[in-house]
Design an enzyme around this catalytic site. Structure first.
Site, PDB file in Angstrom:
ATOM      1  N   HIS B 133      16.022  71.213 -50.706  1.00  0.00           N
ATOM      2  CA  HIS B 133      14.993  70.765 -51.646  1.00  0.00           C
ATOM      3  C   HIS B 133      14.635  69.304 -51.393  1.00  0.00           C
ATOM      4  O   HIS B 133      13.450  68.954 -51.300  1.00  0.00           O
ATOM      5  CB  HIS B 133      15.485  70.950 -53.085  1.00  0.00           C
ATOM      6  N   THR B 348      16.648  71.142 -58.439  1.00  0.00           N
ATOM      7  CA  THR B 348      16.135  72.375 -57.831  1.00  0.00           C
ATOM      8  C   THR B 348      17.058  72.882 -56.742  1.00  0.00           C
ATOM      9  O   THR B 348      17.456  72.125 -55.850  1.00  0.00           O
ATOM     10  CB  THR B 348      14.761  72.116 -57.196  1.00  0.00           C
TER      11      THR B 348
END
Lengths: 416, 416
Positions: B133, B348
């Site tokens: 991410h 995330t």
């Protein structure tokens, strides 16, 4: 501001005149912390006063004064706090008042009281609303790009840490963390060598807003119970290494210090002053006009152990670029909700006449300042106490915050 | 993991097997929210069960189950929750148990219950602990400088907003904010055109730590009560304009969604797996070894109004670079204290096999993805529901989180 003098003598240089009457939480001996109001060198024990019937006109349950935080009282809204202050002002200035009769029971000398964190803080938000601070710090962190393009369009802010907010007087442990030595490519772990303070004002939220519903600049001040002095301790070397891309974290979250007395916005009303001109004009949801800043004289002193203090900054809150209405409206314009007990701080307040942190005063630790005991400081040393003060004055009327203090402790217990 | 089957039938694909027994808060009809434990399609009403004496062995006051949050229960520490789960596992697998006799009184169908935010959240911290991410987002925001030099030396994190964390199922208002149109120098104010989700795990703190005293990697998991699914909604266009230099603010603080069931670390214990190799080796306070990640299958689906969902991401929590021990040790190494109810989220989660947000999936909104109904998405549209799921499985044993869901509402009421 045509109040007569109080029957209780208050020194002319006291921050806690009858014009002020800030709220706090105190205890004595083994008794539970409870709500008090500062007047001169005394505290009005609001729990006892209310139980004895002094506050009956206010229409407020006695229990809100028996609570160890101001949150239940704040939840009643600004009108309730206003009624309470007005009742106290009347009773403090009339010699035949009920409060005067009961003085021996309800007045507690501040000298024998312990002051507690006045608010159970929910979310804490730190703004970056002083143009002088943002520009000067920007020059140190990003010499080619000091003031970023967004700065004059929105009140830049970030979420801070609530758990580590402590009341004035709590010692501050020097934090450990990762720092990148000059010229190195790999960080080392050590106690910060660049421990700094930040002179700020904090605004305490006294009304819930609804998730998804922005609060306008016009309504913003209804949501504010009052104001405190705030020292957002910072570790500059840790900050420099960690802060990109998501902002400061460990460099700020080890501690922040709050003054014990919450000064109501009503008490500050007569000290309004226009803020700096805003150019470019902000977007409509941020537009305000008139005298919305507060002309508060602020100072910072450093007091090494066993010697006297040196005042290292004198400035004013009047210079803050983004006012509190704009900060609050911006904060909620996304739909973010506010809750009673949230804290919105201004960020470091610097002005044309003084800088609110050592990072600026010493140009990033390069130019030491000299204290009156002859020693020099780039950043804080073991035993240094930082003392912040703030007050407003007009004629004979003085309204102030008292102090927020904190001393640096090296070698924290980290056996755990 | 040699538990017999429960006398209560549980479907083989249920996340809430007898191996799991996650804690939550529920209500029915006009009754007050109270503590429950999920089993199959039912909830064990822990308040009623405890009042009837089912939990007497646990040595836990009945009142902790009558509270509208898990905080009092969590405050008792992991051993108490462990005893409660063990008692329930025994009673659920023995047909002559007290719980079986009382089944009609203590089992509530999930279909008729309302689930509430299970935890009164104090401080919420969001990490940035997925390498995939951080690299992919970094490429979009800073093409020349995707992974910053600090990323592999410390678990980058920032403080988020607690007040706007809502339970699964709560509608999400599309936030307004400032965005800088492509090529413009002056921002405009509008509803976000880049509304995104973020697939995360959240760890709920169940033990207070002391201000000034770091928690080591070895001790870290004692402080964690359990784990939830977490959707950290994000407005990418607002984020891009506001995030420098202090990190995301309005682009994240309008809402985050939490799954209603808190899965204990004990329930996840058998699904441990080694995380990615860490190179360079972290500083000593961050060093861990062994199987410390969790092999949790995660997925994200988008369901437009009135049509069926499309799964747009399948990945695993096993890929998270910085494990929870490292996150927690880093968080407290400055002396920052943790409190019961604090939330630490992973940031995330993306892996080599899937991306946990649309920003990555659509390469910053440039390459739309196609849903099974034939429509395309760069970012979320009005009525889109985002559904995240997570579970671990080994042989016949399945332990999962259920879902965290949220639908987008355009045109929020902003009359206020």
């Amino acid at each position: 501001m045509t109040l007569p003098a109080s029957w209780l003598p208050v020194a002319s240089d006291s921050d806690f005149s009858v014009h002020n009457l800030p709220f706090g939480v105190f205890s004595t001996g083994l008794e539970q912390p409870r709500v008090g109001v500062a007047i001169g060198d005394f505290i009005i024990d609001m729990s006892t006063a209310a139980q004895l019937g002094v506050m009956s006109e206010a229409g407020v349950a006695v229990s809100v004064f028996q609570h160890p935080t101001l949150n239940p009282l704040m939840s009643l809204g600004r009108p309730a706090a206003r009624r309470i202050r007005e009742i106290l002002q009347r009773q403090l200035t009339q010699t035949d008042s009920f409060l005067h009769k009961l003085a021996a029971e309800v007045l507690v000398p501040q000298a024998i009281a312990q002051l507690h964190l006045p608010v159970a803080i929910g979310d804490y938000t730190d703004f970056y609303s002083s143009l002088e601070h943002a520009t000067q710090v920007g020059q140190l962190f990003r010499p080619n790009n000091p003031l970023l393009p967004n700065w004059k369009h929105l009140p830049v802010a970030y979420h801070g840490r609530s758990s580590s907010i402590v009341v004035s007087g709590t010692p501050i442990n020097r934090p450990n963390g990762q720092v990148l030595p000059m010229g190195a490519e790999v960080p080392i772990f050590q106690p910060t060598q660049a421990l700094d303070y930040e002179l700020e004002l904090g605004f305490v939220i006294g009304k819930n807003s609804k998730l998804g519903v922005p609060v306008s600049v016009e309504e913003a001040e209804e949501y504010i119970f009052g104001c405190v002095l705030f020292n957002d301790w910072s570790a500059r070397d840790i900050q420099r290494w960690e802060y990109q891309p998501l902002g400061p974290f460990l460099s700020k979250n080890f501690a922040s210090s709050l003054s014990p007395w919450v000064v109501t916005l009503d008490a500050l009303e007569t000290f309004r002053v226009a803020g700096p001109e805003q150019n470019p004009e902000p977007l409509p949801y941020l537009r305000t006009s008139g005298a919305l800043n507060f002309d508060l004289n602020l100072e910072v002193a450093i007091k090494p152990q066993d010697v006297s203090e040196t005042v290292v900054c004198r400035t004013s809150a009047r210079y803050v670029y983004w006012n509190i209405r704009q900060q609050l409206a911006h904060h909620t314009v996304s739909g973010c909700n506010l809750r009673v007990g949230d804290l919105l701080a201004t960020g470091t307040i610097s002005g044309p006449d003084g800088s609110g942190c050592l990072l600026e005063l010493t140009e990033g630790g390069k130019k030491p300042i000299r204290l009156t005991d002859g020693t020099e400081r780039t950043y804080l040393q073991h035993g240094d106490e930082v003392i912040m003060r703030g007050h407003a004055g007009r004629g004979d009327v003085r309204v102030g915050f008292g102090e927020v203090r904190g001393s640096i402790l090296d070698s924290p217990e980290s056996e755990n």
